[in-house]
Design a protein around this motif. Sequence first.
Motif, PDB file in Angstrom:
ATOM      1  N   UNK A   1      72.192  68.047   0.163  1.00 21.90           N
ATOM      2  CA  UNK A   1      73.222  67.360   0.700  1.00 21.90           C
ATOM      3  C   UNK A   1      72.926  66.887   2.255  1.00 21.90           C
ATOM      4  N   UNK A   2      73.551  65.701   2.542  1.00 21.47           N
ATOM      5  CA  UNK A   2      73.278  65.301   4.323  1.00 21.47           C
ATOM      6  C   UNK A   2      74.395  64.801   4.714  1.00 21.47           C
ATOM      7  N   UNK A   3      74.433  64.392   6.112  1.00 23.18           N
ATOM      8  CA  UNK A   3      75.412  63.891   6.535  1.00 23.18           C
ATOM      9  C   UNK A   3      74.973  63.119   7.904  1.00 23.18           C
ATOM     10  N   UNK A   4      75.735  61.876   8.305  1.00 24.60           N
ATOM     11  CA  UNK A   4      75.245  61.122   9.630  1.00 24.60           C
ATOM     12  C   UNK A   4      75.113  61.922  10.740  1.00 24.60           C
ATOM     13  N   UNK A   5      74.296  61.721  11.604  1.00 29.88           N
ATOM     14  CA  UNK A   5      74.099  62.294  12.951  1.00 29.88           C
ATOM     15  C   UNK A   5      73.521  61.204  13.767  1.00 29.88           C
ATOM     16  N   UNK A   6      74.289  61.082  15.115  1.00 24.97           N
ATOM     17  CA  UNK A   6      74.009  59.897  15.958  1.00 24.97           C
ATOM     18  C   UNK A   6      72.707  60.443  16.731  1.00 24.97           C
ATOM     19  N   UNK A   7      71.725  59.270  16.692  1.00 23.74           N
ATOM     20  CA  UNK A   7      70.541  59.419  17.298  1.00 23.74           C
ATOM     21  C   UNK A   7      69.898  58.216  17.901  1.00 23.74           C
ATOM     22  N   UNK A   8      68.923  58.464  18.928  1.00 28.05           N
ATOM     23  CA  UNK A   8      68.233  57.250  19.664  1.00 28.05           C
ATOM     24  C   UNK A   8      67.213  56.869  18.715  1.00 28.05           C
ATOM     25  N   UNK A   9      66.522  55.793  18.814  1.00 27.42           N
ATOM     26  CA  UNK A   9      65.403  55.152  18.207  1.00 27.42           C
ATOM     27  C   UNK A   9      64.240  56.038  18.699  1.00 27.42           C
ATOM     28  N   UNK A  10      63.434  56.283  17.901  1.00 28.55           N
ATOM     29  CA  UNK A  10      62.165  57.367  18.445  1.00 28.55           C
ATOM     30  C   UNK A  10      61.232  57.090  19.277  1.00 28.55           C
ATOM     31  N   UNK A  11      60.954  55.888  19.794  1.00 29.64           N
ATOM     32  CA  UNK A  11      60.116  55.193  20.761  1.00 29.64           C
ATOM     33  C   UNK A  11      60.909  54.752  21.937  1.00 29.64           C
ATOM     34  N   UNK A  12      62.088  54.732  21.994  1.00 30.45           N
ATOM     35  CA  UNK A  12      62.850  54.373  22.955  1.00 30.45           C
ATOM     36  C   UNK A  12      63.152  55.546  24.074  1.00 30.45           C
ATOM     37  N   UNK A  13      62.443  55.484  25.331  1.00 29.12           N
ATOM     38  CA  UNK A  13      62.418  56.300  26.287  1.00 29.12           C
ATOM     39  C   UNK A  13      63.786  56.404  26.972  1.00 29.12           C
ATOM     40  N   UNK A  14      64.615  55.511  26.749  1.00 33.54           N
ATOM     41  CA  UNK A  14      66.005  55.567  27.517  1.00 33.54           C
ATOM     42  C   UNK A  14      67.060  56.572  26.490  1.00 33.54           C
ATOM     43  N   UNK A  15      66.285  56.920  25.507  1.00 28.97           N
ATOM     44  CA  UNK A  15      67.330  57.865  24.853  1.00 28.97           C
ATOM     45  C   UNK A  15      68.731  57.444  24.348  1.00 28.97           C
ATOM     46  N   UNK A  16      68.974  56.103  24.369  1.00 29.56           N
ATOM     47  CA  UNK A  16      70.358  55.816  24.073  1.00 29.56           C
ATOM     48  C   UNK A  16      70.475  55.827  22.723  1.00 29.56           C
ATOM     49  N   UNK A  17      71.909  56.295  22.309  1.00 32.14           N
ATOM     50  CA  UNK A  17      72.277  56.469  20.986  1.00 32.14           C
ATOM     51  C   UNK A  17      72.438  55.151  20.343  1.00 32.14           C
ATOM     52  N   UNK A  18      71.525  54.476  19.185  1.00 30.59           N
ATOM     53  CA  UNK A  18      71.687  53.392  18.904  1.00 30.59           C
ATOM     54  C   UNK A  18      71.840  53.422  17.366  1.00 30.59           C
ATOM     55  N   UNK A  19      71.478  54.342  16.701  1.00 28.03           N
ATOM     56  CA  UNK A  19      71.429  54.536  15.210  1.00 28.03           C
ATOM     57  C   UNK A  19      72.025  55.852  14.716  1.00 28.03           C
ATOM     58  N   UNK A  20      71.888  56.125  13.252  1.00 21.05           N
ATOM     59  CA  UNK A  20      72.120  57.340  12.660  1.00 21.05           C
ATOM     60  C   UNK A  20      70.854  57.914  11.918  1.00 21.05           C
ATOM     61  N   UNK A  21      70.562  59.032  11.835  1.00 23.85           N
ATOM     62  CA  UNK A  21      69.650  59.859  11.035  1.00 23.85           C
ATOM     63  C   UNK A  21      70.614  60.726  10.078  1.00 23.85           C
ATOM     64  N   UNK A  22      69.987  61.457   9.220  1.00 25.48           N
ATOM     65  CA  UNK A  22      70.934  62.212   8.240  1.00 25.48           C
ATOM     66  C   UNK A  22      70.429  63.677   8.610  1.00 25.48           C
ATOM     67  N   UNK A  23      71.560  64.425   8.993  1.00 24.59           N
ATOM     68  CA  UNK A  23      71.406  65.917   9.092  1.00 24.59           C
ATOM     69  C   UNK A  23      71.530  66.542   7.931  1.00 24.59           C
ATOM     70  N   UNK A  24      70.455  67.573   7.740  1.00 21.91           N
ATOM     71  CA  UNK A  24      70.354  68.186   6.382  1.00 21.91           C
ATOM     72  C   UNK A  24      71.597  69.344   6.650  1.00 21.91           C
ATOM     73  N   UNK A  25      72.175  69.639   5.336  1.00 20.62           N
ATOM     74  CA  UNK A  25      73.141  70.716   5.079  1.00 20.62           C
ATOM     75  C   UNK A  25      72.234  71.672   4.522  1.00 20.62           C
ATOM     76  N   UNK A  26      72.164  72.931   5.528  1.00 23.30           N
ATOM     77  CA  UNK A  26      71.248  74.018   5.463  1.00 23.30           C
ATOM     78  C   UNK A  26      71.835  74.696   4.345  1.00 23.30           C
ATOM     79  N   UNK A  27      73.027  74.974   3.957  1.00 27.59           N
ATOM     80  CA  UNK A  27      73.784  75.912   2.922  1.00 27.59           C
ATOM     81  C   UNK A  27      73.127  75.100   1.659  1.00 27.59           C
TER      82      UNK A  27
END
Length: 468
Positions: free
Chosen positions: A332-358
Motif C-alpha cells: 500500500x502507498x499514499x500521496x506525499x507532497x514533494x519537489x521535482x528532483x532536479x529543482x534546486x528551489x525545492x518548491x513543492x510542485x508534485x506528489x510521490x507515493x509514500x510506502x506504508x511500512x506495515x
Amino acid sequence: MIFIVYAESSRGSIASSLGLTDYSYFFVMQQFKPMLERIGPVLLVDKVHPEVDSIYRWASRMGESCVFLSFTPPHKTVNNLLCPTIPVFAWEYSTIPNEMWGGDEKNNWAAELLKYGISITHSEHTCRAVRSAVGGDYPIKSIPAPLWDEFRQYSNKESSSFLIQPLTITFDGWMVDSANLEEDMRGAGQPKSINSLSLSGVVYTSVFNPNDARKNWQDLLDAFCWAHRGESGATLVLKLTHADPDFCFREVAGELPKLMPFACRVVLIQGYLSDSDYAGLISATTYVVNSAYGEGQCLPLMEFMSAGKPAVAPDHSGMEDYINHENSFVIKSSNEWIHWPHDPRLLLRAFRRRIDWESLVASYHASYIEAVTDSKAYARRSEKATEDLRSHCSLRVAEAQMRIVVADCERINAHAYSRVRQRLLKPLYSMCWQLVSALGLRRKVSVSLLLAFKALFKIRGHNSIQKS
C-alpha cells in the motif's frame, strides 16, 4: 526509416557511470535497439553535434527518412537540430516541470516537449502527467523497454519446488554478508576479483542505486529484517548499482548493525555483473522487491518478473501498468507532497507515493508463507508475472507501438524537409525580387517570374509540428 540513437552513457563508460545521474537511460536504449532494428537501420552516435545532422543530411540526399531518438530527459535533449527529434524519457511524479528556473528555459518541460511534437515515455502514468501539462491531444506514446523476450529464458519453471535449492553464483565485485558482517566490513572496499555467493531457501532480491533517494531502500531493508527476524530461511540480496564500493557499503552496510539481532540473512553485492552472472542472480531469486516512492518503469522489476519471479512491490507510478494482486504482493502507498528532483528551489510542485511500512512487513510475511507452504499458489503467481510482462514489454508489443510513432515521424520528416528547403531557398527568392526590380521590369512581368520561381521550388508556409 533510419533511427539515430543517443544516450549520455556508452557501453565503454557504463561500468564507471553506475549510480550517476540518468545512467539508466543507457540500459533503456540498449533494450530498444533490437526492437528498432526490426523496423529500420539503427545508428548509434556518441555526440549529438555534429553527428546527428550530418547523418540527416546524408539520409536526405539518399531519399531516406530519418529521426533522432534522444534517450535523455527533456531538459537535456538538444532541440535545435535539422533532424526531427524525439525525446525518450522516464518520469515518476504526478506532474512534470512546467515553469522555468535558474534562467534556463529548458527546465520547463511542458514548453520543451511542444518543440518536438511527439515524445516517447515508458508508462501511462507519465503520459497522463504530460498531457495534463501540455494538452490532452499531445502525441506522447508509452513504450516500455522491450525486454521480456530476453529475460523470459531465465525462468526456472522446470523445478518441482519454488524454494531455491542451494545455488552458487560467481561475480566480479565486492560483497558484504550479514552472516560474516565484522569480517566483511573490515575488508569492505577492497577488491575481490572473484566472489562466490551461495543462496538457498526463500531469496528476495532488489536492484537499486543507493544514491537515489527515490528508491527508499531503508524501508525495504528495515522491514525485511523485522518481518523475518526469526526466519533463518529468508535471505535478502541487495544488488547495488553504483560505481563506488566505499560509498555503497558505507551507506547500506552501515545500517545492518542497527537492525541486529536477526536470524535472516542480508547480502550486499556491488559491481557490474556480466549477463551470465545477472542471469544466475535471477535464477537464484524467489521474489523481486521494490519499495520506491516512484518509478518511471523500473527495469530490474520488469526483468525479474519476465523470468517468472513474483514481486513484493507497490502498484503506483510506472509500476501500475504491470503490478497487480495476481502476480505480486502489493504494498500500500499514499500521496506525499514533494519537489521535482532536479529543482534546486525545492518548491513543492508534485506528489510521490509514500510506502506504508506495515503493509511492506505484511507483504514480506505473506510472500514467505506462500513460497514455503503453497507451491501451487506460487506457481500461479509466477506464471501470471511472466504473462503480464509479455503483454507489457515484449518485442511484439513494443514494435506495434513504435510503428505508430514511425507513421507520425514520417509526417514530421516532411515538415522538417520543408523547413530546410525554406531556409535555403527564401534568400534566393529575395534575391530574385531584387534582381527583377533592378532590371526595371514591369510589375506584371516581375510578379509572374516570382510566382514561377516559387512554384518551381515549392516554397510554402510551414505550420509548426505541434499544430499539424
